[in-house]
Scaffold this motif. Structure first.
Motif, mmCIF file in Angstrom:
data_model
loop_
_atom_site.group_PDB
_atom_site.id
_atom_site.type_symbol
_atom_site.label_atom_id
_atom_site.label_comp_id
_atom_site.label_asym_id
_atom_site.label_seq_id
_atom_site.Cartn_x
_atom_site.Cartn_y
_atom_site.Cartn_z
ATOM 1 N N ILE A 283 0.828 -1.202 0.000
ATOM 2 C CA ILE A 283 0.000 0.000 0.000
ATOM 3 C C ILE A 283 0.864 1.255 0.000
ATOM 4 N N THR A 284 2.058 1.176 0.592
ATOM 5 C CA THR A 284 2.949 2.343 0.585
ATOM 6 C C THR A 284 3.380 2.680 -0.841
ATOM 7 N N ASN A 285 3.551 1.668 -1.685
ATOM 8 C CA ASN A 285 3.931 1.921 -3.080
ATOM 9 C C ASN A 285 2.817 2.635 -3.834
ATOM 10 N N VAL A 286 1.572 2.236 -3.558
ATOM 11 C CA VAL A 286 0.428 2.865 -4.225
ATOM 12 C C VAL A 286 0.315 4.330 -3.800
ATOM 13 N N LEU A 287 0.408 4.574 -2.496
ATOM 14 C CA LEU A 287 0.333 5.957 -2.006
ATOM 15 C C LEU A 287 1.483 6.791 -2.562
ATOM 16 N N PHE A 288 2.654 6.193 -2.655
ATOM 17 C CA PHE A 288 3.824 6.900 -3.193
ATOM 18 C C PHE A 288 3.579 7.323 -4.637
ATOM 19 N N ALA A 289 3.006 6.426 -5.441
ATOM 20 C CA ALA A 289 2.769 6.730 -6.860
ATOM 21 C C ALA A 289 1.787 7.891 -7.016
ATOM 22 N N PHE A 290 0.661 7.834 -6.278
ATOM 23 C CA PHE A 290 -0.324 8.918 -6.383
ATOM 24 C C PHE A 290 0.225 10.224 -5.816
ATOM 25 N N ALA A 291 1.055 10.131 -4.789
ATOM 26 C CA ALA A 291 1.656 11.330 -4.205
ATOM 27 C C ALA A 291 2.554 12.036 -5.211
ATOM 28 N N ILE A 292 3.371 11.265 -5.926
ATOM 29 C CA ILE A 292 4.276 11.848 -6.913
ATOM 30 C C ILE A 292 3.496 12.576 -8.005
ATOM 31 N N ILE A 293 2.431 11.935 -8.484
ATOM 32 C CA ILE A 293 1.608 12.564 -9.523
ATOM 33 C C ILE A 293 0.948 13.828 -8.966
ATOM 34 N N GLY A 294 0.443 13.744 -7.731
ATOM 35 C CA GLY A 294 -0.203 14.905 -7.122
ATOM 36 C C GLY A 294 0.743 16.078 -6.937
ATOM 37 N N MET A 295 1.977 15.814 -6.573
ATOM 38 C CA MET A 295 2.960 16.886 -6.407
ATOM 39 C C MET A 295 3.139 17.682 -7.696
ATOM 40 N N ALA A 412 14.501 10.226 1.402
ATOM 41 C CA ALA A 412 14.564 9.587 0.086
ATOM 42 C C ALA A 412 15.901 8.886 -0.129
ATOM 43 N N VAL A 413 16.978 9.491 0.366
ATOM 44 C CA VAL A 413 18.312 8.932 0.158
ATOM 45 C C VAL A 413 18.442 7.554 0.792
ATOM 46 N N ILE A 414 17.798 7.333 1.935
ATOM 47 C CA ILE A 414 17.932 6.044 2.622
ATOM 48 C C ILE A 414 16.794 5.083 2.272
ATOM 49 N N ALA A 415 15.927 5.473 1.324
ATOM 50 C CA ALA A 415 14.870 4.581 0.873
ATOM 51 C C ALA A 415 15.423 3.648 -0.207
ATOM 52 N N SER A 416 14.556 2.848 -0.798
ATOM 53 C CA SER A 416 14.999 1.960 -1.871
ATOM 54 C C SER A 416 15.493 2.785 -3.053
ATOM 55 N N PRO A 417 16.431 2.266 -3.858
ATOM 56 C CA PRO A 417 17.019 3.054 -4.957
ATOM 57 C C PRO A 417 15.987 3.634 -5.929
ATOM 58 N N LYS A 418 14.981 2.829 -6.303
ATOM 59 C CA LYS A 418 13.976 3.323 -7.248
ATOM 60 C C LYS A 418 13.214 4.506 -6.670
ATOM 61 N N LYS A 419 12.747 4.341 -5.437
ATOM 62 C CA LYS A 419 12.007 5.433 -4.801
ATOM 63 C C LYS A 419 12.902 6.643 -4.575
ATOM 64 N N MET A 420 14.180 6.413 -4.284
ATOM 65 C CA MET A 420 15.099 7.525 -4.056
ATOM 66 C C MET A 420 15.159 8.421 -5.273
ATOM 67 N N TRP A 421 15.403 7.828 -6.448
ATOM 68 C CA TRP A 421 15.544 8.644 -7.649
ATOM 69 C C TRP A 421 14.234 9.321 -8.029
ATOM 70 N N ILE A 422 13.146 8.597 -7.921
ATOM 71 C CA ILE A 422 11.848 9.194 -8.255
ATOM 72 C C ILE A 422 11.543 10.359 -7.319
#
Length: 497
Positions: A283-295, A412-422
């Motif tokens: 669920i954190t991945n889903v919220l992350f995706a919508f958050a990025i688009i919303g930003m 973001a830096v200490i998160a997973s690599p994909k999430k960090m860059w996004i």
């Protein structure tokens, strides 16, 4: 039990009682009662915060002294007390800053009802912060919704009525999803107290039983609270609700109401479902995706806005995306950044709405940027406050918004690599977009007009001046002295777990 341990319960009951009392008072008397009450609530919650910091432990308050499953509880820790103090401060400053416009925008016969709704709103905010019972949380979610609906529509013009209709339709949808999720939780666990529910869900998750129903429960609750807090793409009600309410209502809705739902979601993450279960169910991945688009989408819509209050409203969509991005990182650092941004955004956005009304007041009531040119000279304190709030949202050092973005970057830096860059790329792009529309707006209000730079005989209301000065100080305080606040947030999250 120490007397101070009763204060959270007293605060909620006092708000409800004050709402009843204000319903039979005149508007001005109800105003004095309401402002006095919010001040007292702030002092009481400061005492609670000092108490839990001193003891270093959270505690529960059994309402009626009946244990589960018959009774329900309040749970008080550092994070809850900190948020309660902060919500009281923002509520008080929002009311003081826009109090003049409450009496200008609302019919005399309804002003006391406005303060009845403020009392109900305050009780629901504190209850959502302190409650340890899921059904009790739902009850106060509904009280919050009704009070917010009334604060929007009480202005009683075409725009506000349409905005209120949009709000109640979307909120009803969110409430329905939340209720369905809570009903399924009760069916799965047989409990409503958060701590008891978490024990049962841990067993269910460990045994691998009911994996699909648990996923459905998580989805229903998260979507319901995302709708009510206006996460993209559930944001359609927000611009009108924030843009057409009276100034105090806009400040309260943007800084407190949506944040209370996000705080409830954080409590559910930690105290009901469990952070590890949330991460396992993606669920954190889903919220992350919508958050990025919303930003990004919120900022793009703000760039196209020509109305200063709708610009601030669309900016809120992007800023809510920031908060959900921190939650979506799925880490302790991300959650700390999200909670700190709840505070920094509330302090900045409430100030922006109050300042925007002050600028509009000296521009013939217009909110269009073409008419707001020179407004920063005509209402100096509103101009300075708007500039500080705008620069904070952009991320200028020493201001609250800059500190928030630093914490997001570190998380973001200490998160997973994909999430960090996004996350890092989106933060950079969003900051550029923020600069485009907020600096443009600030330049606009300080662009001299050929006519006059002042309204003859105009004096900014003392209440607005005091509130905006305190908002500015609060913004710098959050930006400069963030370490102690973040330490308290970290301690509070530790108590959550």
């Amino acid at each position: 039990m120490d007397l101070i341990q009763n204060f959270p319960f007293f605060c909620i009951i006092m708000c409800l009682a004050s709402g009843v009392i204000c319903s039979v008072l005149s508007g001005k008397t109800a105003k004095r009662v309401c402002l006095t009450l919010v001040t007292v609530l702030g002092i009481m919650n400061v005492c609670v915060l000092c108490y839990v910091l001193k003891t270093g432990e959270s505690y529960t308050f059994m309402m009626g002294h009946f244990p589960a499953p018959w009774g329900n509880e309040l749970r008080i820790g550092v994070l809850e007390a900190l948020m309660a103090v902060f919500f009281c401060v923002i509520m008080l400053l929002s009311l003081v800053g826009g109090i003049k416009f409450v009496f200008e925008d609302i019919e005399d016969t309804k002003t006391n009802l406005y303060f009845v709704m403020i009392n109900l709103m305050m009780s629901s905010l504190l209850a959502l912060i302190y409650t340890n019972d899921l059904f009790n949380a739902y009850v106060f979610v509904e009280i919050n919704t009704i009070a917010a609906f009334a604060l929007i529509m009480i202005r009683n013009n075409g725009h506000s009525l349409v905005a209120a209709a949009k709000y109640i339709i979307m909120s009803a949808l969110g409430s329905g999803l939340i209720l369905m999720g809570l009903s399924m939780i009760y069916d799965l666990t047989g409990h409503l107290l958060m701590s008891n529910v978490k024990e049962q869900i841990s067993l269910i998750n460990a045994n691998g039983n009911y994996a699909m129903p648990l996923t459905v429960v998580i989805g229903l609750i998260c979507v319901g609270l995302a709708i009510k807090s206006s996460l993209f793409p559930f944001h359609s009600w927000l611009p009108d609700a924030y843009g057409y309410s009276t100034a105090s209502s806009s400040a309260i809705l943007s800084s407190l109401v949506s944040k209370s739902y996000i705080f409830l979601l954080i409590k559910i993450f930690y105290r009901v479902i469990g952070m590890d279960v949330m991460v396992d169910h993606k669920i954190t991945n889903v919220l992350f995706a919508f958050a990025i688009i919303g930003m990004l989408m919120g900022s793009i819509r703000a760039i196209n806005a020509h109305d200063i209050r709708r610009l601030i409203a669309f900016s809120s969509i992007a800023q809510i995306g920031y908060i959900y991005m921190g939650i979506g990182l799925g880490t302790q650092a991300g959650m700390i950044a999200a909670i700190f941004h709840i505070m920094s955004h509330a302090a900045s956005k409430a100030m922006l709405f109050i300042a925007a009304r002050g600028l509009s007041e000296v521009s013939g009531g217009s909110k269009d940027f073409s008419d707001l040119k020179g407004a920063g000279y005509r209402n100096k304190i509103a101009g300075v406050a708007f500039a500080v709030g705008a620069l904070s949202m952009v991320g200028i050092p020493l201001l609250a918004g800059f500190t928030s973005k630093v914490y997001f970057a570190e998380a973001a830096v200490i998160a997973s690599p994909k999430k960090m860059w996004i996350a890092m790329v989106t933060l950079a792009i969003s900051t550029i977009l923020n600069a485009i529309y907020f600096i443009r707006a600030t330049i606009s209000i300080y662009t001299p007009r050929n006519e006059h730079y002042a309204v003859p005989g105009y004096k900014c209301a003392k209440t607005m001046t005091v509130a905006l000065v305190l908002f500015i100080i609060l913004n710098f305080f959050l930006g400069i002295f963030s370490n102690s606040i973040v330490q308290a947030i970290e301690t509070g999250l530790g108590m959550f777990a």
